[in-house]
Design a protein around this motif. Sequence first.
Motif, mmCIF file in Angstrom:
data_model
loop_
_atom_site.group_PDB
_atom_site.id
_atom_site.type_symbol
_atom_site.label_atom_id
_atom_site.label_comp_id
_atom_site.label_asym_id
_atom_site.label_seq_id
_atom_site.Cartn_x
_atom_site.Cartn_y
_atom_site.Cartn_z
ATOM 1 N N SER A 72 2.495 -9.885 5.316
ATOM 2 C CA SER A 72 1.055 -9.988 5.055
ATOM 3 C C SER A 72 0.452 -8.591 4.840
ATOM 4 O O SER A 72 -0.629 -8.465 4.272
ATOM 5 N N ARG A 73 1.177 -7.541 5.283
ATOM 6 C CA ARG A 73 0.793 -6.163 4.980
ATOM 7 C C ARG A 73 2.035 -5.290 5.027
ATOM 8 O O ARG A 73 2.882 -5.443 5.913
ATOM 9 N N PHE A 74 2.146 -4.383 4.048
ATOM 10 C CA PHE A 74 3.289 -3.479 4.013
ATOM 11 C C PHE A 74 2.832 -2.172 3.376
ATOM 12 O O PHE A 74 2.391 -2.150 2.229
ATOM 13 N N ALA A 75 2.899 -1.098 4.143
ATOM 14 C CA ALA A 75 2.507 0.231 3.663
ATOM 15 C C ALA A 75 3.698 1.162 3.747
ATOM 16 O O ALA A 75 4.386 1.218 4.778
ATOM 17 N N THR A 76 3.969 1.897 2.693
ATOM 18 C CA THR A 76 5.121 2.800 2.664
ATOM 19 C C THR A 76 4.849 3.906 1.655
ATOM 20 O O THR A 76 3.842 3.901 0.954
ATOM 21 N N ARG A 77 5.765 4.859 1.551
ATOM 22 C CA ARG A 77 5.653 5.910 0.543
ATOM 23 C C ARG A 77 6.688 5.639 -0.544
ATOM 24 O O ARG A 77 7.628 4.858 -0.369
ATOM 25 N N PHE A 78 6.519 6.288 -1.674
ATOM 26 C CA PHE A 78 7.536 6.227 -2.719
ATOM 27 C C PHE A 78 8.720 7.085 -2.281
ATOM 28 O O PHE A 78 8.559 8.271 -1.971
ATOM 29 N N SER A 79 9.896 6.496 -2.261
ATOM 30 C CA SER A 79 11.087 7.239 -1.843
ATOM 31 C C SER A 79 12.330 6.548 -2.390
ATOM 32 O O SER A 79 12.292 5.390 -2.809
ATOM 33 N N TRP A 80 13.418 7.290 -2.368
ATOM 34 C CA TRP A 80 14.713 6.736 -2.786
ATOM 35 C C TRP A 80 15.305 6.007 -1.579
ATOM 36 O O TRP A 80 15.592 6.615 -0.543
ATOM 37 N N ILE A 81 15.486 4.721 -1.686
ATOM 38 C CA ILE A 81 15.982 3.911 -0.575
ATOM 39 C C ILE A 81 17.507 3.856 -0.626
ATOM 40 O O ILE A 81 18.097 3.497 -1.646
ATOM 41 N N MET A 82 18.126 4.234 0.490
ATOM 42 C CA MET A 82 19.585 4.250 0.570
ATOM 43 C C MET A 82 20.026 3.615 1.886
ATOM 44 O O MET A 82 19.361 3.786 2.914
ATOM 45 N N GLU A 112 0.869 -1.175 0.000
ATOM 46 C CA GLU A 112 0.000 0.000 0.000
ATOM 47 C C GLU A 112 0.907 1.227 0.000
ATOM 48 O O GLU A 112 1.845 1.301 0.795
ATOM 49 N N PHE A 113 0.631 2.172 -0.883
ATOM 50 C CA PHE A 113 1.471 3.367 -0.963
ATOM 51 C C PHE A 113 0.730 4.570 -0.399
ATOM 52 O O PHE A 113 -0.436 4.809 -0.721
ATOM 53 N N THR A 114 1.422 5.293 0.466
ATOM 54 C CA THR A 114 0.855 6.479 1.109
ATOM 55 C C THR A 114 1.731 7.690 0.795
ATOM 56 O O THR A 114 2.791 7.563 0.183
#
Length: 578
Positions: A422-432, A358-360
């Motif tokens: 079973s659930r993962f919510a995060t935002r779009f971002s550059w992962i470093m 899920e993207f927030t």
Amino acid sequence: MAFAVTSIITIIAAAVIVSVVMRMQAEKRLRKQLKESLGKPPEAGEGGLPESLENIESIARYAEIMAENESDNEPESPIKTHHWHESPSGIHHWRLDATTWNDLDMDKVFGRVNTCLSSIGEEYLYNCLHELKQNPASLQEREKLIQFLSANPEERLEIQMALAKVGKENYNGLVRIIFNADDRFLRFQWLYNILALLPIAAAAFLFLHTPIGFIAIMVSFIANMVVHNRVKNHLEDDLPAIGYLNLMLQCCKRISAMNIDLPAFVKMKRCFEPFKSVMNKLPQSTNPNRVHYLDFDFLAEYLRVIFLYEVRNYNRLARAITRHNDEIHALYQSVGEAEVALCVQNFRLNLPVYCMPEFTTDARIDFTDLVHPLIEKPVANSGSISNDSLLTGSNASGKSTFIKSLALGGVLAQTLNTCAASRFATRFSWIMTSMVMRDDLSGGDSYFIVEIKSLRRILDRVKIHPCTCYIDEILRGTNTVERIAASASVLKWLHKQRCLCVAASHDIELTHLLADSYENFHFREQITTNGVQFDYKLKNGPSTTRNAIKLLEVMDFDAEIVTQAQEMARGYDIGQKW
């Protein structure tokens, strides 16, 4: 004479019949194999690692060139965003850098996901895992393809059959054709046309004077084979590369004929049109790793050599490749998307747990039953990271594995639209990340210099892009006092930026110094009569336990060493000095 002709016709007819039977048997075996492989992880090669990891240098070439091309377009000023992030350069993804890739063991993650049937698929998947999408559009398009393949097993199998005929060929040259197409034309085209007629003229002599006819045929065969080999050596890798291009076009022809109304396949059908008139003139691949239906392919190959088929058509093919280079790249991407979708479908089926993310728009991560996809029997964790966070805990308690699981959750979410949870919510971002540091002997850098360079690249990036940063054992390469002071300063600075930072440390002092800006989590051990045991479960609050000296005792260090260490630690706790 009539007997000789009849014998030749009989042999050819028998060869065709045997070929057809063998083709049917081979296709039946392949269909059975593909059906049975669904949901199974990639087969292990030598050393227990997936076979694809042995060919990483070849597989990575497409990703390397894409990275080089994109580096010239990276903006130098902050991106102005609205709801989702859009790059002014037209590139709608961020690219994992080499440090993050290595920190997260992404080569192994690639090997874990990779069930591709072609080298095109492997190369495209490897690049796909580098590209963190900036918005949901492309992920939704990829998900539609995954869902279609899951819901339509017959169509999925036909697509797999087409891909299997492409096969895998290291250093196949297709990437070079895409990015370095040039006009390498052969001279003396008229001469090759004349030489191609010699075997036909020689065959005519069989009806006039049989001995002379046979001699003429042998001479023309040998002459044309020599010409073919000399031209082939002159063109170096061009003919094999075009041969692999032919396999890709044959695959696209077969898939396009299925008329699947999905963006990847619609684009494939449109971009395939310019090659309809030339694909039958493309040289055949000699790749031994692709699926062959016929054991008599060598007969067709000899005929192509004897009549200089590939040499005579090379100039026409070279012009078509140069003129339609963009279409070739688009076909490559379409085939790659099909392979990625098949890999993701299979990957999901053999994970212990998975979900679509899920993207927030909030800088937070919510996760339930999160596991590390490379661990055979992982321990699941659930929780929420809604603020910059500090992980503390004893040695071997699970901090590093958890922080990598969290980072991988974000990477797989933004690349494969899949998470090992079973659930993962995060935002779009550059992962470093900054995790696994080593001395750079070739560059002359010490461990600490390598570490601060790694951190510096994160500090530079967060000024421009929305980032999620994962730092394991920050600044471990220097003395205690300066490590704690510098670590606190770096983490406080990151807290002021538009990034979400998750850091792990043994330094309990940081939990006090960062109490007003960082949320605390910890992992804990249990000391029993049988030694130190871990449950690897994430807990709220800072760590209040230590186990380094206890681990010395568990590992049977000399009692004098253990006792002295315990006394020194107690003395420091009381007087805060050694």
